[in-house]
Design an enzyme around this catalytic site. Sequence first.
Site, PDB file in Angstrom:
ATOM      1  N   GLY A  23      42.966  79.460  -1.898  1.00  0.00           N
ATOM      2  CA  GLY A  23      41.881  79.871  -2.788  1.00  0.00           C
ATOM      3  C   GLY A  23      41.469  78.729  -3.678  1.00  0.00           C
ATOM      4  CG  LEU A  24      40.729  75.214  -2.793  1.00  0.00           C
ATOM      5  CD1 LEU A  24      40.330  74.065  -1.875  1.00  0.00           C
ATOM      6  CD2 LEU A  24      41.681  74.702  -3.887  1.00  0.00           C
ATOM      7  CB  VAL A  27      42.079  80.258 -10.834  1.00  0.00           C
ATOM      8  CG1 VAL A  27      43.484  80.004 -11.344  1.00  0.00           C
ATOM      9  CG2 VAL A  27      41.402  81.329 -11.687  1.00  0.00           C
ATOM     10  NE  ARG A  58      35.420  83.714   1.531  1.00  0.00           N
ATOM     11  CZ  ARG A  58      35.848  84.745   0.825  1.00  0.00           C
ATOM     12  NH1 ARG A  58      36.632  85.621   1.354  1.00  0.00           N
ATOM     13  NH2 ARG A  58      35.474  84.910  -0.424  1.00  0.00           N
ATOM     14  N   GLY A 201      32.456  82.509 -15.060  1.00  0.00           N
ATOM     15  CA  GLY A 201      33.686  82.623 -14.261  1.00  0.00           C
ATOM     16  C   GLY A 201      34.696  83.577 -14.857  1.00  0.00           C
ATOM     17  CD  GLU A 204      38.952  90.025 -11.584  1.00  0.00           C
ATOM     18  OE1 GLU A 204      39.468  89.911 -10.476  1.00  0.00           O
ATOM     19  OE2 GLU A 204      39.259  89.280 -12.537  1.00  0.00           O
ATOM     20  CG  ASP A 215      40.938  92.691 -14.596  1.00  0.00           C
ATOM     21  OD1 ASP A 215      41.351  91.992 -13.648  1.00  0.00           O
ATOM     22  OD2 ASP A 215      41.027  92.358 -15.791  1.00  0.00           O
ATOM     23  CE  LYS A 219      43.757  90.960 -16.332  1.00  0.00           C
ATOM     24  NZ  LYS A 219      42.530  90.659 -17.053  1.00  0.00           N
ATOM     25  N   GLY A 316      38.905  82.600 -17.318  1.00  0.00           N
ATOM     26  CA  GLY A 316      38.282  81.275 -17.296  1.00  0.00           C
ATOM     27  C   GLY A 316      39.197  80.244 -16.669  1.00  0.00           C
TER      28      GLY A 316
HETATM   29  N1  HSE Z   1      37.978  89.341 -14.874  1.00  0.00           N
HETATM   30  C1  HSE Z   1      39.156  89.148 -15.655  1.00  0.00           C
HETATM   31  C2  HSE Z   1      38.808  89.297 -17.114  1.00  0.00           C
HETATM   32  C3  HSE Z   1      39.700  87.787 -15.371  1.00  0.00           C
HETATM   33  O1  HSE Z   1      37.624  89.324 -17.427  1.00  0.00           O
HETATM   34  O2  HSE Z   1      39.695  89.408 -17.944  1.00  0.00           O
HETATM   35  C4  HSE Z   1      41.089  87.579 -15.841  1.00  0.00           C
HETATM   36  O3  HSE Z   1      41.972  88.492 -15.291  1.00  0.00           O
END
Ligand code: HSE
Length: 444
Positions: A23-24, A27, A58, A201, A204, A215, A219, A316
């Site tokens: 994955g490039l 991050v 990809r 960035g 998601e 998301d 977590k 980010g």
């Molecule tokens: N999309 C997630 C956020 C990225 O906005 O917190 C980090 O997990």
Amino acid sequence: MTSVHHNTVSSSATSPLRLGIAGLGTVGTGVIRLIRQHDGLLRNRTGRQIEVVAVSARNRTRDRGIDLSGLRWHDDPTALANDPDVDVVVELMGGAEGAARTLVTEALKAGKAVVTANKALVARHAQELAHLSHEHKAPLLFEAAVAGGIPAIKMVREGVAADALTRLGGILNGTSNFILTEMAETGRAFEDVLKEAQDKGYAEADPSADIDGWDAAHKLSILTAIAFRPIVFDSLAVSGMRRITTDDIHQARKLGYAIKMLGVARRLPEDRVEAWVQPCLIPARSGLAQVNGVYNALTTEGPFSGPITISGQGAGEGPTADAVMADVIDLARGHGLPLWGRVDEQAPIPCEPVGNLASRFYLRITLTNNVNAETTLGELRTILGNEDIAVEQGHHHTSQGGATQIILLTKPVTLNDIDRILPILEEMPIVQGTPLALKVEDLP
Ligand code: HSE
């Protein structure tokens, strides 16, 4: 219960630690940049050279602003799991299924250490991954999966490891916090701010994960597993922020509250766990209400450690790459930890149903045209009172769209009470649309 010991990747304390990155995107390129920029610092901190030897993504030809020449390129990310030159697989593709799941599974089976930022994968396949990690004695580390640059995992797994936490939670999604902050401060439209979060960035690939709470739920599920015990992910109560308007934010402020997307888990008696993600009203003077923009914050409370809050950028390139590298540094130093920071394997349990949990609620009820707001406010107090829902405060105002809205703050009631009253209110001829109910979470 199985007792486990983990292999570390310190076969030779001075040999280079070789990474294969899958994955490039934001991050992945950030990690390569950091390693190149902090080469000497990393060597100093670990006594070893940390180098990227192989990558997989990809698109081979996309200009990522970094030099990828000299790195072995695998079109199939799973090949990293079997590449004998790779000591640590760094999975930064994302997604709970598909290529990411196959790669992590195969790498663990091959006995390779894995570092991932993939919260969906870790949260949804916790039991399977914990088992593979134990069975193959292959560490699986995921600091970057929770709250970007904040050392949230380390805080719970190591910092307060000796305490029996009673509560943890906070603002666990940068995109939704960024959107709520911008809406509050500038009155900008939801879609406009979301677009900016995507450009930066933070969001998601599918931003509904951010907006609808999934998301943050991933977590929270991970943090809950470390702090309390693993939970069945699908039993977490999750609701999103799509219905919150700038009017709600301003009305909440008038009542002395801020609106934040929160994820909270509590230890309950008899080894039960309460856990949920939802937008809440929190006191405007509380610490979490001051956490704005893309910043996340995590608070823990325990009988010995007391309350602790850490805050930082939750998304980010820079912060997330730094969190990935914190795990890589642990591996380079020869630290290997069991998945949830404990040696026994615990089966996930369902979370406590949220319907019986009591709190105050904010209610926003939009009226049809030409209805007397003052009279209706009185009537609504009576209707709610008849359903055993006492109103603490109430007022009316004219929304940005020109509609009259009644804003009520209830005394403590259960979510079941609220769920019972909402359809009754919605069916009233003087009520327009679906009323909104938001939990009030009283924080210090
Ligand atoms: N999309 C997630 C956020 C990225 O906005 O917190 C980090 O997990």
